[in-house]
Design an enzyme around this catalytic site. Structure first.
Site, PDB file in Angstrom:
ATOM      1  N   LEU A   3      20.405   1.650  22.838  1.00 61.27           N
ATOM      2  CA  LEU A   3      19.503   0.509  22.874  1.00 61.27           C
ATOM      3  C   LEU A   3      19.014   0.372  24.310  1.00 61.27           C
ATOM      4  O   LEU A   3      19.759   0.631  25.253  1.00 61.27           O
ATOM      5  CB  LEU A   3      20.222  -0.790  22.468  1.00 61.27           C
ATOM      6  CG  LEU A   3      20.742  -0.909  21.035  1.00 61.27           C
ATOM      7  CD1 LEU A   3      21.423  -2.269  20.853  1.00 61.27           C
ATOM      8  CD2 LEU A   3      19.635  -0.743  20.012  1.00 61.27           C
ATOM      9  N   ASP A   4      17.758  -0.040  24.465  1.00 57.80           N
ATOM     10  CA  ASP A   4      17.256  -0.309  25.805  1.00 57.80           C
ATOM     11  C   ASP A   4      18.096  -1.380  26.465  1.00 57.80           C
ATOM     12  O   ASP A   4      18.684  -2.247  25.790  1.00 57.80           O
ATOM     13  CB  ASP A   4      15.798  -0.782  25.747  1.00 57.80           C
ATOM     14  CG  ASP A   4      14.853   0.306  25.262  1.00 57.80           C
ATOM     15  OD1 ASP A   4      15.176   1.496  25.429  1.00 57.80           O
ATOM     16  OD2 ASP A   4      13.792  -0.044  24.719  1.00 57.80           O
ATOM     17  N   LYS A   5      18.131  -1.374  27.776  1.00 60.80           N
ATOM     18  CA  LYS A   5      18.927  -2.341  28.534  1.00 60.80           C
ATOM     19  C   LYS A   5      18.616  -3.777  28.125  1.00 60.80           C
ATOM     20  O   LYS A   5      19.523  -4.591  27.948  1.00 60.80           O
ATOM     21  CB  LYS A   5      18.662  -2.150  30.030  1.00 60.80           C
ATOM     22  CG  LYS A   5      19.386  -3.145  30.926  1.00 60.80           C
ATOM     23  CD  LYS A   5      19.043  -2.924  32.392  1.00 60.80           C
ATOM     24  CE  LYS A   5      19.703  -3.984  33.268  1.00 60.80           C
ATOM     25  NZ  LYS A   5      19.374  -3.792  34.710  1.00 60.80           N
TER      26      LYS A   5
ATOM     27  N   THR B 185      17.335  -4.858  25.307  1.00 57.86           N
ATOM     28  CA  THR B 185      17.449  -5.110  23.869  1.00 57.86           C
ATOM     29  C   THR B 185      18.888  -5.490  23.538  1.00 57.86           C
ATOM     30  O   THR B 185      19.832  -4.864  24.023  1.00 57.86           O
ATOM     31  CB  THR B 185      17.046  -3.861  23.062  1.00 57.86           C
ATOM     32  OG1 THR B 185      15.693  -3.525  23.355  1.00 57.86           O
ATOM     33  CG2 THR B 185      17.173  -4.107  21.561  1.00 57.86           C
TER      34      THR B 185
ATOM     35  N   ARG C 205       8.629  -0.447  20.467  1.00 60.73           N
ATOM     36  CA  ARG C 205       7.801  -0.967  21.558  1.00 60.73           C
ATOM     37  C   ARG C 205       6.434  -0.291  21.604  1.00 60.73           C
ATOM     38  O   ARG C 205       5.403  -0.964  21.708  1.00 60.73           O
ATOM     39  CB  ARG C 205       8.538  -0.786  22.891  1.00 60.73           C
ATOM     40  CG  ARG C 205       9.849  -1.555  22.950  1.00 60.73           C
ATOM     41  CD  ARG C 205      10.710  -1.157  24.134  1.00 60.73           C
ATOM     42  NE  ARG C 205      10.112  -1.554  25.394  1.00 60.73           N
ATOM     43  CZ  ARG C 205      10.672  -1.319  26.580  1.00 60.73           C
ATOM     44  NH1 ARG C 205      11.864  -0.710  26.640  1.00 60.73           N
ATOM     45  NH2 ARG C 205      10.077  -1.700  27.692  1.00 60.73           N
TER      46      ARG C 205
END
Length: 236
Positions: free
Chosen positions: A51-53, A55, A151
């Site tokens: 997961l993105d930082k 998110t 995104r």
């Protein structure tokens, strides 16, 4: 940074990752990551997905090589069910649909992704759940797991994720921008944003592993819940 363990057995661990915590170490290795925290506790730990930082939500790590290979294959073969919720800019039309745009890394290697016919096939289904006119609350189901998929697909349909500094304007959500008559309280020097991180949450993950069905859910964090409550109040 505190986080919740959703589920754990001898093969895997599912975590409700808070926004602001890296899933895995970055190139510089200066920031703490969830994987490193788990490795310090369990010894060896294996990355299944990321997961993105910024998110929040469900993320799974494997505890041994065999489990890692099997679960990773489930992700590769698209036999997992991954649901995300996100707040996007604007009112989406049509209110549901499927985005099929291939994704690849930006040639400059700047960490961004781009849509390109040379990229990997990428599929995202979306459904608008609530319309706030300036924003929409959206359910995303990703059928592939490309980096930044939701995104960049959201940007493609003209409705970037709120607070996205890579594929949107990155601006925070301020109450003063939503409410006509807004005044700072006498205790405030400057306005605190309602949200200043990516408005995206990994809500649930399901897959069948070792002939058992695993199903993990992560409730919305306080910041997104509070923002939604404010938008609903202003929308009435």
């Amino acid at each position: 940074m505190k986080f919740e363990t959703i589920f754990e057995d001898d093969k895997l661990i599912a975590i409700n990752k808070p926004a602001g915590l890296l899933s895995i170490p970055d190139r510089e290795g200066k920031e703490v990551s969830l994987k490193q925290i788990l490795a310090d506790k369990y010894g060896e730990i294996f990355t299944v997905h990321r997961l993105d930082k910024s998110t929040s939500g469900v993320i799974v790590f494997a505890k041994d090589k065999a489990a890692h290979a099997e679960i990773s294959q489930l992700f590769e073969s698209r036999t997992t069910e991954k649901i995300y919720y996100g707040l996007v800019h604007g009112s989406i039309t049509p209110q549901s649909g499927k985005i099929e745009e291939p994704i690849m890394q930006h040639p400059s290697g700047n960490g961004k992704m781009i849509l390109s016919s040379k990229g990997k096939p990428s599929f995202t289904e979306y459904e608008m759940l609530e319309d706030f006119r300036r924003f929409s609350w959206v359910k995303f189901k990703i059928l592939t797991g490309r980096t930044h998929q939701i995104r960049i697909h959201s940007q493609f349909i003209g409705h970037s994720i709120v607070c996205d500094d890579l594929y949107g304007d990155g601006s925070s959500v301020l109450l003063s921008s939503l409410k006509k008559k807004y005044n700072l309280s006498k205790h405030e020097i400057e306005e605190r944003p309602l949200l200043s991180r990516l408005a995206l949450h990994s809500a649930s993950l399901k897959f069948i592993f070792n002939e058992e069905e695993y199903s993990f859910e992560a409730p919305l964090p306080k910041d997104l819940k509070a923002l939604l409550q404010q938008l609903r109040k202003l929308n009435n």
